[in-house]
Design a protein around this motif. Structure first.
Motif, mmCIF file in Angstrom:
data_model
loop_
_atom_site.group_PDB
_atom_site.id
_atom_site.type_symbol
_atom_site.label_atom_id
_atom_site.label_comp_id
_atom_site.label_asym_id
_atom_site.label_seq_id
_atom_site.Cartn_x
_atom_site.Cartn_y
_atom_site.Cartn_z
ATOM 1 N N THR A 269 39.846 42.286 41.627
ATOM 2 C CA THR A 269 40.221 41.448 40.493
ATOM 3 C C THR A 269 38.962 41.038 39.748
ATOM 4 O O THR A 269 38.011 40.550 40.347
ATOM 5 C CB THR A 269 40.979 40.198 40.973
ATOM 6 O OG1 THR A 269 42.191 40.608 41.585
ATOM 7 C CG2 THR A 269 41.293 39.279 39.816
ATOM 8 N N THR B 185 39.461 37.115 35.384
ATOM 9 C CA THR B 185 40.752 36.430 35.295
ATOM 10 C C THR B 185 40.543 34.923 35.247
ATOM 11 O O THR B 185 39.856 34.366 36.090
ATOM 12 C CB THR B 185 41.634 36.779 36.508
ATOM 13 O OG1 THR B 185 41.861 38.187 36.540
ATOM 14 C CG2 THR B 185 42.979 36.076 36.404
ATOM 15 N N ILE C 74 42.887 31.425 35.060
ATOM 16 C CA ILE C 74 44.258 30.964 35.247
ATOM 17 C C ILE C 74 44.373 29.508 34.795
ATOM 18 O O ILE C 74 43.634 28.636 35.259
ATOM 19 C CB ILE C 74 44.690 31.092 36.718
ATOM 20 C CG1 ILE C 74 44.601 32.557 37.169
ATOM 21 C CG2 ILE C 74 46.117 30.570 36.911
ATOM 22 C CD1 ILE C 74 44.871 32.761 38.635
ATOM 23 N N ASP D 88 48.463 29.139 40.373
ATOM 24 C CA ASP D 88 48.399 30.594 40.542
ATOM 25 C C ASP D 88 49.672 31.064 41.235
ATOM 26 O O ASP D 88 49.705 31.314 42.439
ATOM 27 C CB ASP D 88 47.160 30.964 41.363
ATOM 28 C CG ASP D 88 46.941 32.477 41.417
ATOM 29 O OD1 ASP D 88 47.686 33.200 40.721
ATOM 30 O OD2 ASP D 88 46.049 32.924 42.155
ATOM 31 N N LEU E 228 50.434 42.384 33.895
ATOM 32 C CA LEU E 228 49.513 42.252 35.031
ATOM 33 C C LEU E 228 50.323 42.401 36.303
ATOM 34 O O LEU E 228 51.528 42.156 36.316
ATOM 35 C CB LEU E 228 48.816 40.883 35.033
ATOM 36 C CG LEU E 228 47.920 40.531 33.847
ATOM 37 C CD1 LEU E 228 47.481 39.082 33.946
ATOM 38 C CD2 LEU E 228 46.700 41.434 33.805
ATOM 39 N N ARG F 225 50.196 41.470 40.614
ATOM 40 C CA ARG F 225 49.535 40.654 41.631
ATOM 41 C C ARG F 225 49.152 41.512 42.833
ATOM 42 O O ARG F 225 49.924 42.365 43.272
ATOM 43 C CB ARG F 225 50.463 39.520 42.077
ATOM 44 C CG ARG F 225 49.869 38.630 43.161
ATOM 45 C CD ARG F 225 50.815 37.513 43.535
ATOM 46 N NE ARG F 225 50.842 36.467 42.539
ATOM 47 C CZ ARG F 225 49.906 35.509 42.430
ATOM 48 N NH1 ARG F 225 48.884 35.488 43.257
ATOM 49 N NH2 ARG F 225 50.009 34.583 41.512
ATOM 50 N N TRP G 72 44.762 39.322 40.575
ATOM 51 C CA TRP G 72 45.511 40.015 39.537
ATOM 52 C C TRP G 72 44.789 41.274 39.097
ATOM 53 O O TRP G 72 43.574 41.321 39.038
ATOM 54 C CB TRP G 72 45.706 39.100 38.321
ATOM 55 C CG TRP G 72 46.501 37.880 38.613
ATOM 56 C CD1 TRP G 72 46.022 36.665 39.032
ATOM 57 C CD2 TRP G 72 47.914 37.742 38.545
ATOM 58 N NE1 TRP G 72 47.045 35.786 39.219
ATOM 59 C CE2 TRP G 72 48.225 36.417 38.918
ATOM 60 C CE3 TRP G 72 48.948 38.608 38.200
ATOM 61 C CZ2 TRP G 72 49.522 35.940 38.948
ATOM 62 C CZ3 TRP G 72 50.247 38.130 38.226
ATOM 63 C CH2 TRP G 72 50.531 36.812 38.599
ATOM 64 N N PRO H 122 45.161 44.373 35.931
ATOM 65 C CA PRO H 122 45.869 44.655 34.685
ATOM 66 C C PRO H 122 46.694 45.931 34.761
ATOM 67 O O PRO H 122 46.352 46.879 35.473
ATOM 68 C CB PRO H 122 44.739 44.807 33.660
ATOM 69 C CG PRO H 122 43.588 45.316 34.477
ATOM 70 C CD PRO H 122 43.703 44.600 35.794
ATOM 71 N N THR I 149 37.812 38.900 29.653
ATOM 72 C CA THR I 149 38.708 38.203 30.575
ATOM 73 C C THR I 149 40.157 38.251 30.095
ATOM 74 O O THR I 149 40.441 38.502 28.926
ATOM 75 C CB THR I 149 38.309 36.717 30.719
ATOM 76 O OG1 THR I 149 38.398 36.090 29.435
ATOM 77 C CG2 THR I 149 36.909 36.575 31.269
ATOM 78 N N TYR I 150 41.047 37.981 31.042
ATOM 79 C CA TYR I 150 42.442 37.699 30.759
ATOM 80 C C TYR I 150 42.645 36.213 31.035
ATOM 81 O O TYR I 150 42.230 35.725 32.079
ATOM 82 C CB TYR I 150 43.379 38.480 31.681
ATOM 83 C CG TYR I 150 43.149 39.967 31.695
ATOM 84 C CD1 TYR I 150 43.692 40.783 30.713
ATOM 85 C CD2 TYR I 150 42.389 40.551 32.693
ATOM 86 C CE1 TYR I 150 43.481 42.148 30.724
ATOM 87 C CE2 TYR I 150 42.173 41.914 32.714
ATOM 88 C CZ TYR I 150 42.720 42.703 31.719
ATOM 89 O OH TYR I 150 42.504 44.050 31.727
ATOM 90 N N ILE J 77 45.427 33.658 31.878
ATOM 91 C CA ILE J 77 46.801 33.634 32.347
ATOM 92 C C ILE J 77 47.293 32.191 32.347
ATOM 93 O O ILE J 77 46.682 31.314 32.969
ATOM 94 C CB ILE J 77 46.918 34.210 33.771
ATOM 95 C CG1 ILE J 77 46.356 35.628 33.812
ATOM 96 C CG2 ILE J 77 48.357 34.194 34.247
ATOM 97 C CD1 ILE J 77 46.229 36.181 35.216
ATOM 98 N N ILE K 72 49.935 35.571 28.518
ATOM 99 C CA ILE K 72 48.611 36.118 28.819
ATOM 100 C C ILE K 72 47.839 36.222 27.510
ATOM 101 O O ILE K 72 48.368 36.745 26.523
ATOM 102 C CB ILE K 72 48.715 37.506 29.483
ATOM 103 C CG1 ILE K 72 49.511 37.409 30.780
ATOM 104 C CG2 ILE K 72 47.336 38.085 29.760
ATOM 105 C CD1 ILE K 72 49.896 38.752 31.346
#
Length: 221
Positions: A125, A128, A130, A134, A175, A177, A182, A184, A199-200, A202, A212
């Motif tokens: 990962t 990311t 969040i 999570d 995405l 898990r 996470w 993509p 980055t993402y 979330i 997202i």
């Protein structure tokens, strides 16, 4: 009397459907399809298909990675700002073309596909953020990763399309898990790379994933 017999017979025939979710689920899905507006391509992406004729002209399958490298270079010369390969490369090239292909991947943003294979192998990962708890998300089933040489100049995304009960694909996860966090999907990684994002972001709520963010883009679930 005939009407009563017909009504009873009709009820008996339909009774099993009340205890089978598949026909009702299909009916619900088809109703959903009827309300969907037809979407037109944005024009921002072009799809290059490698046909059976192309493969025959190159001497058969698989294509050497020197050939794939030349395809990448040709696409960039034609104005592509990045290239996504919906192909996985889990083994080294038997023709010895990994160096040329790796070099070509580094000429522009490039994304390679990974495919699920029910293993315990998951990519790491990265990038990311969040907002919230999570929680939620679709569990990945393990993937076949690309060889390390190619990952030097390309990123990876999971190409996954899980069909509904009527064998049609209507939803694609953005995405997935993994036990570590996470990863993509292929399309989300292409968007992130082309947008120049790192980055993402979330966002979650009490029901799980809410949205997202990929740089300036907002992807609704």
């Amino acid at each position: 009397m005939k009407k009563i017999v017909f009504a009873v017979l009709f009820t008996v025939l339909l009774l099993p459907l009340a205890f089978q979710t598949t026909p009702l689920e299909i009916l619900k899905l088809k109703t959903f399809d009827a309300f969907l507006p037809e979407q037109q391509p944005s024009g921002y992406f072009s799809i290059l298909n490698i046909t059976e004729e192309d493969i025959a002209n190159e001497g058969g399958y698989p294509l050497s990675r020197q050939t794939l490298a030349q395809i990448q270079i040709n696409l960039l010369r034609q104005g592509a700002i990045g290239v996504g390969w919906v192909i996985a490369f889990p083994q080294p090239d038997r023709f010895g073309g990994d160096f040329e292909f790796t070099e070509a991947l580094g000429f522009a943003p490039s994304v390679l596909a990974m495919y699920e294979n029910d293993t315990d192998d998951y990519p790491p990962t990265t990038g990311t953020v969040i907002l919230g708890e999570d929680i939620g998300g679709i569990q990945a089933q393990g993937v076949v990763q690309n060889i390390e040489a190619l990952k030097q100049n390309a990123s990876q995304g999971i190409a996954v399309a899980r069909p509904e009960v009527d064998s049609l694909v209507r939803r694609l996860p953005l995405l997935l898990r993994t036990p570590d966090g996470w990863v993509p999907s292929y399309g989300t990684e292409v968007l992130k790379i082309l947008a120049g994002a790192d980055t993402y972001v979330i966002k979650t709520n009490e029901n799980g994933l809410e949205e997202i963010r990929v740089k300036v883009y907002l992807l609704f679930l």
